[in-house]
Every structure is written in C-alpha cells, then in structure tokens.
Design a protein around this motif. Sequence first.
Motif, PDB file in Angstrom:
ATOM      1  N   THR A   1      39.034 -48.784  64.237  1.00 32.50           N
ATOM      2  CA  THR A   1      38.307 -48.730  62.827  1.00 32.50           C
ATOM      3  C   THR A   1      38.580 -50.051  62.269  1.00 32.50           C
ATOM      4  OG1 THR A   1      38.812 -46.361  62.648  1.00 32.50           O
ATOM      5  CG2 THR A   1      38.381 -47.621  60.653  1.00 32.50           C
TER       6      THR A   1
ATOM      7  N   TYR B   1      39.095 -52.976  59.160  1.00 30.18           N
ATOM      8  CA  TYR B   1      39.562 -52.951  57.655  1.00 30.18           C
ATOM      9  C   TYR B   1      38.252 -52.539  56.798  1.00 30.18           C
ATOM     10  CZ  TYR B   1      41.494 -54.456  53.118  1.00 30.18           C
ATOM     11  OH  TYR B   1      41.923 -54.339  51.916  1.00 30.18           O
ATOM     12  N   TYR B   2      37.484 -53.481  57.125  1.00 31.60           N
ATOM     13  CA  TYR B   2      35.988 -53.371  56.273  1.00 31.60           C
ATOM     14  C   TYR B   2      34.813 -53.365  57.128  1.00 31.60           C
ATOM     15  CZ  TYR B   2      33.065 -53.214  52.259  1.00 31.60           C
ATOM     16  OH  TYR B   2      31.931 -52.657  51.220  1.00 31.60           O
TER      17      TYR B   2
ATOM     18  N   TYR C   1      33.958 -46.395  59.677  1.00 26.00           N
ATOM     19  CA  TYR C   1      34.256 -46.494  58.093  1.00 26.00           C
ATOM     20  C   TYR C   1      35.680 -46.073  57.890  1.00 26.00           C
ATOM     21  CZ  TYR C   1      29.170 -46.174  57.809  1.00 26.00           C
ATOM     22  OH  TYR C   1      27.648 -46.628  57.717  1.00 26.00           O
ATOM     23  N   SER C   2      36.299 -47.294  57.285  1.00 30.35           N
ATOM     24  CA  SER C   2      37.510 -47.126  56.869  1.00 30.35           C
ATOM     25  C   SER C   2      37.761 -46.534  55.343  1.00 30.35           C
ATOM     26  CB  SER C   2      38.157 -48.373  57.047  1.00 30.35           C
ATOM     27  OG  SER C   2      37.632 -49.417  56.035  1.00 30.35           O
ATOM     28  N   HIS C   3      39.012 -46.623  55.058  1.00 29.35           N
ATOM     29  CA  HIS C   3      39.132 -45.992  53.573  1.00 29.35           C
ATOM     30  C   HIS C   3      38.492 -46.995  52.424  1.00 29.35           C
ATOM     31  CE1 HIS C   3      41.206 -44.500  50.129  1.00 29.35           C
ATOM     32  NE2 HIS C   3      41.738 -45.950  49.647  1.00 29.35           N
TER      33      HIS C   3
ATOM     34  N   LYS D   1      37.998 -36.099  55.271  1.00 29.43           N
ATOM     35  CA  LYS D   1      37.033 -37.028  55.307  1.00 29.43           C
ATOM     36  C   LYS D   1      35.409 -36.375  55.398  1.00 29.43           C
ATOM     37  CE  LYS D   1      35.553 -41.297  57.688  1.00 29.43           C
ATOM     38  NZ  LYS D   1      35.606 -42.067  58.917  1.00 29.43           N
TER      39      LYS D   1
END
Length: 293
Positions: A9, A11-12, A76-78, A265
């Motif tokens: 995953t 970071y962006y 898709y991360s946080h 999620k």
Amino acid sequence: MSSTAHAATPYYFVPGPSRHPAMAALGLFFVILGAGQWINGEDWGKYALAGGMLFWWGVLYQWFRDAINESEGGLYSHRIDLSYRWSMSWFIFSEVMFFGAFFTALWWARGHSVPALGSLDNALLWPDFKAVWPSIAAGVTASPANIIEPFQTMTPFWLPTINTGLLLSSGVTLTIAHHALVKGERGKTIAFMWATVLLGTVFLFVQGYEYAHAYSEMNLKLTSGVYGSTFFLLTGFHGFHVFVGMLMLLFITLRLMKGHFTPSKHFGFEGAAWYWHFVDVVWLGLYVIVYWT
C-alpha cells in the motif's frame, strides 16, 4: 474480502495515465449536442443524445470498475481515504448551494416579486391584481395579464406526507445497516440496504403519480407561473437526486454482496450514506416550505 492490510500500500496512490476523463468528455459532448439539436427540431438529435448517454455510461462503468479494483487491491491508504472524504464533503456543499439557489428563488418570488407587483407603483397597470401566495387562479398571482390557465396548488396531504414517511424510514434503515456493517453483521447490513433501496424506489413512483395527478387533475404545470416553475424545479431536481442516491445505494449493496467493505474500511458506503441523508434533509425543507406554507 477487502485487502485492508496490504504490504504494498503506497503512502499516496497516484494512478497512471487514463483514457477515462477524455472518453467521458466525448460522451458528454454528444449528449449536449444531441439534446440541443433535438430541442431545436433536428430529428437526429435524439439519436446523438441516446448514443452519447450509452457511451458515457459505458465509460463510467469502466472507470468505477477500475477504482473499485484499485481499492480492493489494497492501493488506497489512509491519505486516499481522507482525499475521498474531503471530495465528498465539497460535493455535498456544492449541492447545498444548488438547492439554496432554488429555495432563494422561491423566497424572492414570495417575499419580493409578488408584493412588488401588487404595490401602488403597479396599481395603474394591474388595478385588480391581488398580491397573495399561493395563487389559485389566473390573474391573482400567477398572471396579472391573464395569460396563465387556472390551476390548483399542492397540499401536503396525502402523497407528500407519505413520501416524507418513506424517506425518513429509509434514513433509519440506512443507519441500521451502517451500524450492522461496523459490527461485522454483513447479512443484516445487506437486508437493511435492500430495504433502503426499496423505500427510495417507492418514493420515486409516488412522486411520479403525484406529477401525473398534478398535470391531469390540477392543471398544475411547469408553465403555471412562478408557483408552477418553482414547485417543479425544486421537487423535480430533488427527485433526480433521489434517483442518483438510490443508484449509489444499489451499487453499494451489490458490492456488499460480493464481499467488499470491512467494519474498519468502508468509505464507499459512508459516502453514499452522507449523500442519502443530505437528500432526506432537503426533502424536509421542501415538505415544510413548498407544501405547507
């Protein structure tokens, strides 16, 4: 099941070059071109409109499919979750402004335009005009020049009240479904989501019946002066938003049945729920301001 813990995953996540925006724009081009030509009497316009819509829907299907695959693939991360939340928040804010414009138009007509037509300044032009709202006959409010056919105004009984109950009930079933999803009760979530979709569908059928009744028995049309135009613009656009929201909830339900989303999620679910609750709040405003006052 969703891949919530994915070793790769980012970071962006930044997607690669995509054809979808350009293809969607091409489809919308033919939609607008066809609609404009059809309205102006060109028979080929309806075929361009239909073809553009089919093409556009096909592009959206592929676009959404790719986004779902990216989410289920753990890309898709946080940070992406926050991005979607902000995007949905601003989208709903734009919808608030959209409906605010129509509510303002109704307020302006009732509080300023109609009283101005009945003022002393216009007494010589329309000596028999009565500045009252809502208008119930030609020459009262809808048409000082007597060019609007007589019509009846809408009351809250009983179809609008039934629809209010349907939408409020759908908000309850959606909330129950959300709580069930958070608890991991997928079967209960799916059952109450189908109930929400059903309530939204029934709302649309009831509104369609209300429109048919208004046209055939009350002679209330979009051309029935400022009352008719504001009534159908407000309730019609709201009905369109109910239709869009119902489709969103339907697709979320189908995704739930495929095993998508987890208790921790599930912003796709939450975003659709935000939109549906917004639609409920707008209807309450319509119910009070349009039907009762």
